[in-house]
Design a protein around this motif. Structure first.
Motif, PDB file in Angstrom:
ATOM      1  N   ASP A 105       0.434  -1.075   0.368  1.00  0.00           N
ATOM      2  CA  ASP A 105      -0.016  -0.076  -0.477  1.00  0.00           C
ATOM      3  C   ASP A 105       0.806   1.677  -0.254  1.00  0.00           C
ATOM      4  O   ASP A 105       2.145   1.079   0.330  1.00  0.00           O
ATOM      5  CB  ASP A 105      -0.975   0.200   1.850  1.00  0.00           C
ATOM      6  N   ASP A 106       0.171   1.931  -0.855  1.00  0.00           N
ATOM      7  CA  ASP A 106       1.362   3.415  -0.946  1.00  0.00           C
ATOM      8  C   ASP A 106       0.848   4.390   0.621  1.00  0.00           C
ATOM      9  O   ASP A 106       1.668   5.399   0.568  1.00  0.00           O
ATOM     10  CB  ASP A 106       1.002   4.372  -1.934  1.00  0.00           C
ATOM     11  N   SER A 107       0.374   4.272   1.255  1.00  0.00           N
ATOM     12  CA  SER A 107      -0.251   4.411   2.613  1.00  0.00           C
ATOM     13  C   SER A 107       1.065   4.092   4.017  1.00  0.00           C
ATOM     14  O   SER A 107       0.638   3.093   3.813  1.00  0.00           O
ATOM     15  CB  SER A 107      -1.547   4.864   2.962  1.00  0.00           C
ATOM     16  N   SER A 108       1.964   4.712   4.830  1.00  0.00           N
ATOM     17  CA  SER A 108       3.058   4.113   6.137  1.00  0.00           C
ATOM     18  C   SER A 108       1.213   4.037   6.592  1.00  0.00           C
ATOM     19  O   SER A 108       1.838   2.587   7.138  1.00  0.00           O
ATOM     20  CB  SER A 108       3.744   4.774   6.224  1.00  0.00           C
ATOM     21  N   PHE A 109       0.439   4.338   6.685  1.00  0.00           N
ATOM     22  CA  PHE A 109      -0.563   4.524   8.742  1.00  0.00           C
ATOM     23  C   PHE A 109      -1.169   3.329   8.047  1.00  0.00           C
ATOM     24  O   PHE A 109      -1.396   2.218   8.592  1.00  0.00           O
ATOM     25  CB  PHE A 109      -1.803   5.582   8.382  1.00  0.00           C
ATOM     26  N   PHE A 110      -1.727   2.730   6.403  1.00  0.00           N
ATOM     27  CA  PHE A 110      -2.447   1.291   6.168  1.00  0.00           C
ATOM     28  C   PHE A 110      -1.742   0.373   6.260  1.00  0.00           C
ATOM     29  O   PHE A 110      -2.570  -0.578   6.749  1.00  0.00           O
ATOM     30  CB  PHE A 110      -3.397   1.374   4.944  1.00  0.00           C
ATOM     31  N   ARG A 111       0.010   0.709   5.346  1.00  0.00           N
ATOM     32  CA  ARG A 111       0.577  -0.540   5.375  1.00  0.00           C
ATOM     33  C   ARG A 111       1.050  -1.028   7.079  1.00  0.00           C
ATOM     34  O   ARG A 111       0.809  -2.243   7.242  1.00  0.00           O
ATOM     35  CB  ARG A 111       1.894  -0.569   5.241  1.00  0.00           C
TER      36      ARG A 111
END
Length: 371
Positions: A9-15
């Motif tokens: 995922d490009d979102s560090s939060f979602f990863r």
């Protein structure tokens, strides 16, 4: 040994969020993360994870392109995360066409009623699709084995206390024979892996198919219109998202709308579709059991019902009601299922009379109907 997962995922939060949830289960472990499709392909080739969770919209390379390249180079079970929008639905269906096995909404509050249930569902989905990794070495889509072959999937062996029932027959293609029964309706229920399975079956049916078809696919409300439109463009039969008051017509398939329940009223040629909100306590909207039960009341012994790939046991109780009325029940075989849950439920209960590989379901239908 724990299932190895690559989170993309490009979102560090979602990863981080997805990784934390996955790592909470002792049977799962995140071995790495990637922030775009290009990294996903490279790490898939280098690390050979058991499962990949994949975002759709990412820089450098999008998720659909990444799925396609991974399936071409080193097929791995992939779970997509999707936004619940019309555009998100179309992109998710493209990802499933490219080889992804399943999808979940990216907003966790859309997955389940509470946080704990959402966590369990994500963990369960990852574990379920990981079981297909044994069959994905040769191609992105698992193919049915020869009749004598055994699938390595878990759950096929009887356990102490299981009630012994007559298993459904695994019928060789050459032995397909018409039973002589009369039908007025075909009904198909499915869940995980269903979009690809339904496309496989429906695209092989002729435009002059003699009966109406009901389709019950576990799917969010924003997805069913896009899925019906896609099927309609690919199939010779007409396919539409079912609407309240639709009169059932031969050669047409009606997809139950997400978030609603699909019922029938009337009898035979004059039967109509009723779309209702249904009880909030029911786990699935749409629910295969509810539509199958309604079909049993409306068509009695004139239904050919088929349970395809899917998690859980939805369809078993409705199929039992259909069988009690004299209708015919078939189930997809274990080897060709993404998740052998729903078909296994009807097979173990002794409700299904035949077990069929996905690639032969349409042919078996046509033989049974004398086409």
């Amino acid at each position: 040994m724990a299932v190895k997962v690559l989170v993309v995922d490009d979102s560090s939060f979602f990863r981080r969020r997805v990784s934390e949830i996955i790592n909470q289960d002792p049977m799962l472990t995140v071995i790495d993360t990637a922030q775009n499709g290009r990294e996903a392909v490279d790490k898939a080739l280098a690390l050979r994870p058991d499962v990949i969770t994949m975002d759709i919209e990412m820089p450098v390379m999008d998720g659909i392109s990444a799925v396609r390249e991974i399936m071409a180079k080193c097929p791995i079970p992939i779970l997509m995360f999707s936004s619940l929008t019309h555009e998100g639905a179309k992109a998710t269906l493209d990802a499933l066409d490219a080889g992804a096995l399943d999808f979940l909404p990216k907003k966790f509050e859309d997955i389940a009623r509470d946080k704990d249930e959402a966590v369990r569902l994500l963990q369960q989905r990852v574990k379920e699709i990981s079981r297909k990794r044994f069959l994905m070495g040769a191609s992105a889509r698992p193919k049915a084995p020869e009749p004598a072959a055994r699938s390595p999937l878990v759950g096929s062996l009887p356990r102490p206390g299981d009630r012994q029932v007559e298993p459904p027959r695994i019928v060789p293609v050459a032995a397909f024979k018409r039973s002589g029964k009369t039908y007025q309706l075909v009904a198909i229920g499915t869940s995980t892996g269903g979009p690809v399975a339904l496309q496989n079956v429906l695209t092989k049916l002729p435009g002059d198919f003699p009966h109406p078809i009901l389709l019950i696919q576990h799917m969010p409300a924003t997805f069913t219109a896009a899925f019906a439109a896609r099927l309609n463009g690919l199939c010779q039969i007409g396919v539409k998202e079912a609407e309240d008051g639709d009169v059932l017509k031969p050669g047409h398939a009606y997809l139950a709308p997400g978030g609603k329940q699909m019922l029938l009223e009337g009898r035979g040629v004059g039967a109509r579709i009723r779309i209702v909100d249904g009880n909030d306590k029911v786990n699935y909207k749409p629910c295969v059991d509810i539509t199958f039960a309604s079909a049993a009341k409306t068509y009695a012994d004139k239904v050919l019902a088929i349970v395809l790939t899917g998690m859980g046991a939805d369809g078993r109780d409705g199929a039992r009601l259909l069988k009690e009325q004299g209708s015919t029940i078939w189930a997809q075989d274990e080897a060709s299922c993404v998740v052998y849950g729903m078909p296994q439920a009807v097979a173990k209960a002794g409700i299904a009379t035949e077990s069929l590989p996905l690639d032969r379901v349409a042919q078996r239908i046509l033989v049974e109907l004398g086409r």
